[in-house]
Design a protein around this motif. Structure first.
Motif, short mmCIF file in Angstrom:
data_model
loop_
_atom_site.label_atom_id
_atom_site.label_comp_id
_atom_site.label_asym_id
_atom_site.label_seq_id
_atom_site.Cartn_x
_atom_site.Cartn_y
_atom_site.Cartn_z
N LEU A 161 28.05 16.72 -12.76
CA LEU A 161 27.00 15.61 -12.71
C LEU A 161 26.99 15.18 -14.21
O LEU A 161 26.74 15.85 -15.01
N TRP A 162 27.36 14.18 -14.66
CA TRP A 162 27.11 13.35 -16.11
C TRP A 162 25.92 12.92 -16.15
O TRP A 162 25.21 11.96 -15.13
N PHE A 163 25.31 13.35 -17.25
CA PHE A 163 23.80 13.02 -17.72
C PHE A 163 23.83 12.25 -19.23
O PHE A 163 24.23 12.70 -19.97
N TYR A 164 23.85 10.86 -18.95
CA TYR A 164 23.78 10.00 -20.04
C TYR A 164 22.09 9.29 -20.00
O TYR A 164 21.54 9.14 -19.20
N SER A 165 21.86 8.88 -21.58
CA SER A 165 20.56 8.14 -21.25
C SER A 165 20.61 7.01 -22.53
O SER A 165 21.54 7.27 -23.54
N LYS A 166 19.78 6.14 -22.36
CA LYS A 166 19.73 5.27 -23.31
C LYS A 166 18.72 6.05 -24.79
O LYS A 166 18.01 7.06 -24.46
N ALA A 167 18.63 5.51 -25.87
CA ALA A 167 18.16 6.26 -26.92
C ALA A 167 16.73 6.69 -26.95
O ALA A 167 16.53 7.61 -27.38
N LEU A 168 15.92 6.12 -26.11
CA LEU A 168 14.38 6.28 -26.04
C LEU A 168 14.16 7.03 -24.86
O LEU A 168 12.97 7.34 -24.59
N HIS A 169 15.02 7.49 -24.36
CA HIS A 169 14.54 8.39 -23.13
C HIS A 169 14.29 9.70 -23.48
O HIS A 169 14.46 10.37 -24.52
N THR A 170 13.05 10.27 -22.79
CA THR A 170 12.75 11.54 -22.93
C THR A 170 12.73 12.34 -21.54
O THR A 170 12.46 11.94 -20.47
N LEU A 171 13.15 13.53 -21.52
CA LEU A 171 13.01 14.60 -20.39
C LEU A 171 11.55 14.98 -20.10
O LEU A 171 11.09 15.60 -21.24
N ASN A 172 11.19 15.11 -18.94
CA ASN A 172 9.92 15.72 -18.71
C ASN A 172 10.07 17.29 -18.54
O ASN A 172 10.31 17.88 -17.38
N ILE A 173 10.51 17.83 -19.59
CA ILE A 173 10.97 19.17 -19.40
C ILE A 173 9.91 20.13 -18.99
O ILE A 173 10.44 20.98 -17.94
N ASP A 174 8.55 19.97 -18.71
CA ASP A 174 7.74 20.66 -18.20
C ASP A 174 7.62 20.64 -16.47
O ASP A 174 7.16 21.52 -15.86
N GLU A 175 8.22 19.47 -16.10
CA GLU A 175 8.46 19.20 -14.75
C GLU A 175 9.55 20.02 -14.03
O GLU A 175 9.41 20.27 -12.76
N VAL A 176 10.39 20.37 -14.62
CA VAL A 176 11.45 21.07 -14.17
C VAL A 176 11.52 22.43 -14.73
O VAL A 176 12.86 22.90 -14.95
N ARG A 177 10.81 23.06 -15.29
CA ARG A 177 11.10 24.73 -15.74
C ARG A 177 11.54 25.23 -14.47
O ARG A 177 11.43 25.28 -13.36
#
Ligand SMILES: C[S@@+](CC[C@H](N)C(=O)[O-])C[C@H]1O[C@@H](n2cnc3c(N)ncnc32)[C@H](O)[C@@H]1O
Length: 257
Positions: free
Chosen positions: A136-152
């Motif tokens: 699964l490729w993950f690309y994003s636009k420059a201003l994207h942030t990951l919700n790290i705490d949601e997927v620990r």
């Protein structure tokens, strides 16, 4: 039917109302063409893999034809994605490198990760190792942030006792462990390439928030749609096979209403 101002490609017998939370029985290009630039928060694309599984995989005559087709819908996905948006795209081990280098890398977004779905089971082969992953490729636009705490995820046994460790768990890596959907699973539909709902949910939690708009260009059995409903995301989906909509997607949606 009201067709004034609707491009000819869309006049295929359906009214293309701009409805949210709706699955359109059509080619995803017809939906993409209607969406304004930078209007979508997240795209989860699970296109045909090219000559692997399911009738929809065998409609391409050559790799070139397949990749040219991918260039069209991927460019549209990039156009409709917000500057904060993210794009996830499934592919097979035979094609995902070409898909990345010849198609996705050429578009205006940033390559972030190749995520490996490790399902641990698979058929043994004579000339190659047992295939127990999908990619699964993950690309994003420059201003994207990951919700790290949601997927620990949980620390490995014993590691959680270390006081320096985050009590919510370890940050999510790029190898994702989920089992494949088997016929005896509750969520099994019979669609040949159904993905696990929990996996789709992880993408949604990491790369969107409740109320965001998620585009699902290849809905299949409706896994990503169901995950959107469960997590309170808005969604727009396309699925070319009317039978899949009737047999799989609508019953899944109706189980919530
Ligand atoms: C790999 S499957 C998606 C599976 C889905 N992720 C799930 O978990 O059920 C791809 C789907 O895309 C559909 N499809 C193929 N070409 C399409 C197109 N141009 N527009 C919309 N749907 C298309 C196929 O009928 C198939 O159901």
């Amino acid at each position: 039917m009201h067709t004034e101002g609707v491009p000819a490609a869309m006049q295929d017998g359906r009214v293309f109302a701009d409805r949210l939370n709706y699955v359109y029985g059509t080619d995803c290009m017809n939906i993409l063409a209607k969406l304004p630039c930078e209007s979508v928060d997240l795209v989860i694309a699970d296109p045909p893999y090219y000559r692997m599984k399911g009738g929809f995989d065998f409609v391409f005559h050559s790799e070139e034809e397949y990749l040219e087709w991918c260039s069209l819908w991927a460019a549209e996905c990039c156009r409709v994605l917000k500057s904060t948006g993210a794009f996830y795209c499934w592919g097979s081990c035979l094609m995902i490198d070409k898909l990345s280098v010849l198609v996705l890398d050429r578009l205006d977004w940033i390559k972030r990760n190749l995520i490996v779905w490790n399902y641990k089971t698979g058929r043994p082969a004579k000339a190659s190792y047992r295939n127990e992953t999908e990619l699964l490729w993950f690309y994003s636009k420059a201003l994207h942030t990951l919700n790290i705490d949601e997927v620990r995820v949980a620390y490995s046994k014993g590691g959680e006792k270390d006081k320096r460790k985050n009590p919510k768990g370890k940050s999510c890596g790029n190898v994702w462990e989920f089992s494949r959907i088997m016929p005896n699973y509750k969520e099994w539909t019979g669609h040949p390439t159904q993905k696990p709902e929990k996996l789709a949910e992880r993408i949604l939690l990491a790369s969107s928030k409740p109320g965001d708009l998620v585009l699902i260009p290849f809905a299949g059995s409706g896994t990503e749609i169901e995950a959107c409903i469960r997590t309170g995301r808005n969604w727009l989906a396309a699925e070319k096979e009317e039978q899949y909509i009737q047999d799989f997607i609508l019953p899944r949606i109706q189980s919530f209403t």
